[in-house]
Design a protein around this motif. Sequence first.
Motif, PDB file in Angstrom:
ATOM      1  N   MET A   1       1.722 -66.515  22.511  1.00 21.32           N
ATOM      2  CA  MET A   1       0.760 -65.614  23.406  1.00 21.32           C
ATOM      3  C   MET A   1       1.305 -63.866  23.475  1.00 21.32           C
ATOM      4  N   THR A   2       0.336 -63.341  23.345  1.00 23.69           N
ATOM      5  CA  THR A   2      -0.107 -61.859  23.292  1.00 23.69           C
ATOM      6  C   THR A   2      -0.616 -61.003  24.601  1.00 23.69           C
ATOM      7  N   HIS A   3       0.287 -60.727  25.451  1.00 21.54           N
ATOM      8  CA  HIS A   3      -0.339 -59.393  26.985  1.00 21.54           C
ATOM      9  C   HIS A   3      -0.445 -58.599  26.497  1.00 21.54           C
ATOM     10  N   ILE A   4      -1.653 -58.330  26.576  1.00 20.64           N
ATOM     11  CA  ILE A   4      -2.571 -57.574  26.439  1.00 20.64           C
ATOM     12  C   ILE A   4      -3.188 -57.021  27.887  1.00 20.64           C
ATOM     13  N   LYS A   5      -2.638 -55.160  28.254  1.00 19.37           N
ATOM     14  CA  LYS A   5      -2.721 -54.809  29.786  1.00 19.37           C
ATOM     15  C   LYS A   5      -3.826 -54.129  29.669  1.00 19.37           C
ATOM     16  N   ILE A   6      -5.080 -54.209  30.623  1.00 21.83           N
ATOM     17  CA  ILE A   6      -6.154 -53.303  30.375  1.00 21.83           C
ATOM     18  C   ILE A   6      -6.190 -52.172  31.113  1.00 21.83           C
ATOM     19  N   GLY A  69       7.085 -56.862  30.949  1.00 22.71           N
ATOM     20  CA  GLY A  69       6.764 -57.550  29.290  1.00 22.71           C
ATOM     21  C   GLY A  69       5.248 -57.692  29.235  1.00 22.71           C
ATOM     22  N   VAL A  70       4.112 -56.494  29.466  1.00 19.23           N
ATOM     23  CA  VAL A  70       3.694 -56.390  28.365  1.00 19.23           C
ATOM     24  C   VAL A  70       3.564 -55.898  26.856  1.00 19.23           C
ATOM     25  N   ASP A  71       2.198 -56.639  25.465  1.00 19.74           N
ATOM     26  CA  ASP A  71       2.777 -56.178  24.324  1.00 19.74           C
ATOM     27  C   ASP A  71       1.824 -55.130  24.083  1.00 19.74           C
ATOM     28  N   GLY A  72       0.718 -54.992  24.441  1.00 24.94           N
ATOM     29  CA  GLY A  72       0.207 -53.667  24.418  1.00 24.94           C
ATOM     30  C   GLY A  72      -0.995 -53.252  25.258  1.00 24.94           C
ATOM     31  N   ASP A  80      -9.584 -41.199  27.047  1.00 26.07           N
ATOM     32  CA  ASP A  80      -8.251 -41.750  27.184  1.00 26.07           C
ATOM     33  C   ASP A  80      -7.277 -40.461  27.662  1.00 26.07           C
ATOM     34  N   PRO A  81      -7.880 -41.067  28.389  1.00 22.00           N
ATOM     35  CA  PRO A  81      -6.896 -39.647  29.937  1.00 22.00           C
ATOM     36  C   PRO A  81      -5.023 -40.617  29.508  1.00 22.00           C
ATOM     37  N   GLY A  82      -4.623 -39.716  29.351  1.00 24.70           N
ATOM     38  CA  GLY A  82      -3.178 -39.748  29.466  1.00 24.70           C
ATOM     39  C   GLY A  82      -2.571 -40.515  28.492  1.00 24.70           C
ATOM     40  N   LEU A  83      -2.813 -40.811  26.872  1.00 20.42           N
ATOM     41  CA  LEU A  83      -2.900 -41.550  25.876  1.00 20.42           C
ATOM     42  C   LEU A  83      -1.416 -40.935  25.498  1.00 20.42           C
ATOM     43  N   ASP A  84      -0.764 -39.776  25.465  1.00 22.97           N
ATOM     44  CA  ASP A  84      -0.108 -39.518  24.581  1.00 22.97           C
ATOM     45  C   ASP A  84       1.726 -39.838  25.891  1.00 22.97           C
ATOM     46  N   ALA A  85       0.718 -39.718  26.983  1.00 24.07           N
ATOM     47  CA  ALA A  85       2.095 -39.863  27.565  1.00 24.07           C
ATOM     48  C   ALA A  85       2.538 -41.131  28.334  1.00 24.07           C
ATOM     49  N   ALA A  86       1.277 -41.677  27.958  1.00 23.91           N
ATOM     50  CA  ALA A  86       1.775 -43.096  27.987  1.00 23.91           C
ATOM     51  C   ALA A  86       2.192 -43.510  26.857  1.00 23.91           C
ATOM     52  N   ARG A  87       2.471 -43.843  25.686  1.00 24.22           N
ATOM     53  CA  ARG A  87       2.667 -43.676  24.643  1.00 24.22           C
ATOM     54  C   ARG A  87       4.147 -43.553  25.121  1.00 24.22           C
ATOM     55  N   GLU A  88       4.403 -43.198  25.453  1.00 22.82           N
ATOM     56  CA  GLU A  88       5.846 -42.371  25.436  1.00 22.82           C
ATOM     57  C   GLU A  88       7.048 -43.334  26.727  1.00 22.82           C
ATOM     58  N   LEU A  89       6.164 -43.819  27.320  1.00 19.37           N
ATOM     59  CA  LEU A  89       6.475 -44.610  28.424  1.00 19.37           C
ATOM     60  C   LEU A  89       6.298 -46.120  27.869  1.00 19.37           C
ATOM     61  N   ALA A  90       5.872 -46.575  26.997  1.00 22.61           N
ATOM     62  CA  ALA A  90       5.205 -47.779  26.296  1.00 22.61           C
ATOM     63  C   ALA A  90       6.115 -48.419  25.289  1.00 22.61           C
ATOM     64  N   THR A  91       6.930 -49.808  25.165  1.00 27.44           N
ATOM     65  CA  THR A  91       7.213 -50.115  24.480  1.00 27.44           C
ATOM     66  C   THR A  91       6.159 -50.085  22.374  1.00 27.44           C
ATOM     67  N   GLY A  92       5.393 -51.388  23.636  1.00 27.45           N
ATOM     68  CA  GLY A  92       4.485 -51.210  22.260  1.00 27.45           C
ATOM     69  C   GLY A  92       2.996 -50.691  21.614  1.00 27.45           C
ATOM     70  N   PRO A  93       2.165 -50.701  21.345  1.00 28.15           N
ATOM     71  CA  PRO A  93       1.012 -49.999  21.156  1.00 28.15           C
ATOM     72  C   PRO A  93      -0.163 -49.675  22.875  1.00 28.15           C
ATOM     73  N   VAL A  94      -0.478 -48.472  22.545  1.00 28.78           N
ATOM     74  CA  VAL A  94      -0.880 -48.135  23.552  1.00 28.78           C
ATOM     75  C   VAL A  94      -2.253 -47.126  22.683  1.00 28.78           C
ATOM     76  N   LEU A 209      -8.255 -54.107  18.619  1.00 26.66           N
ATOM     77  CA  LEU A 209      -6.801 -52.868  17.991  1.00 26.66           C
ATOM     78  C   LEU A 209      -5.743 -52.890  17.966  1.00 26.66           C
ATOM     79  N   VAL A 210      -5.068 -53.776  19.118  1.00 25.80           N
ATOM     80  CA  VAL A 210      -3.975 -53.659  20.069  1.00 25.80           C
ATOM     81  C   VAL A 210      -3.625 -55.207  19.752  1.00 25.80           C
ATOM     82  N   GLU A 211      -4.411 -56.284  19.744  1.00 26.01           N
ATOM     83  CA  GLU A 211      -4.338 -56.983  19.002  1.00 26.01           C
ATOM     84  C   GLU A 211      -3.408 -57.460  18.269  1.00 26.01           C
ATOM     85  N   SER A 212      -3.944 -56.798  17.045  1.00 24.70           N
ATOM     86  CA  SER A 212      -3.709 -56.433  15.644  1.00 24.70           C
ATOM     87  C   SER A 212      -2.825 -55.745  15.468  1.00 24.70           C
TER      88      SER A 212
END
Length: 243
Positions: A1-6, A69-72, A80-94, A209-212
């Motif tokens: 199961m993949t969990h995507i948080k929008i 435990g969100v996957d992406g 695309d606000p905060g995209l780079d900062a979000a990527r610093e926090l996230a383990t999965g893709p943003v 795209l995140v799912e992929s």
Amino acid sequence: MTHIKIINPNTALAMTASIGRCARAVAARGTVVTAVSPSMGPESIESHYDEALAVPGLLTEIAAGEREGVDGYVIACFGDPGLDAARELATGPVVGIAEAAMHAATLVGRSFSVVTTLSRTAGRAWDLAHRYGFAAACRGVHACDIPVLDLDRDPAARKTVTELCVDAVERDRCDVVVLGCAGMADFAAEVADETGVPVIDGVTAATKLVESLVALGLRTSKRGEYATPPPKRYSGLLSDFTY
Ligand SMILES: O=C(O)C[C@H]1NC(=O)NC1=O
């Protein structure tokens, strides 16, 4: 199961619900989509000021996702606000919806035009096209000058946006239309019928795209710029952000 948080970074819950419906309509059977708005921030994002004030709330939702435990993640706002900062926090893709939409557009056409909300946000769309390497493919950015929250409230909004998309294809002679607001997520089919070209909504494009990326086992690289932020104290209202 993949969990995507929008994450819809504005606080308009009706818009968040619509975004969630559109994402779930394209998500694979094994994908769970949760769509949220932060508890704090602007009711819509229509300026650099709004965008700046939306980022703290966005980041709290990313931090919560890491605990869940969100996957992406999808950032469901065309700036695309905060995209780079979000990527610093996230383990999965943003993935931001503008970035996803522009990538998808250049996979099905040589050129695209963006139709967005207020004229004052057109510069941001151009900045993102340049940042993502799509300036040559972007033939134009057009604004319908309908406030974000009126896209849903104004019965004439859908027709106005559709007519502007038809006009953009004729004037720019672009191959593809990119819808420049998460609030237009459910306009794509109608606009495609009227324009006769592929029409890309960033919410659904980013969701797939995140799912992929998750299916490919790809996570945000922590070797360099997107490494976890260095620990430090944050004072005042931001004290919750202390690592
Ligand atoms: O940037 C824009 O014009 C649209 C952008 N603002 C918002 O609250 N959601 C969005 O997608």
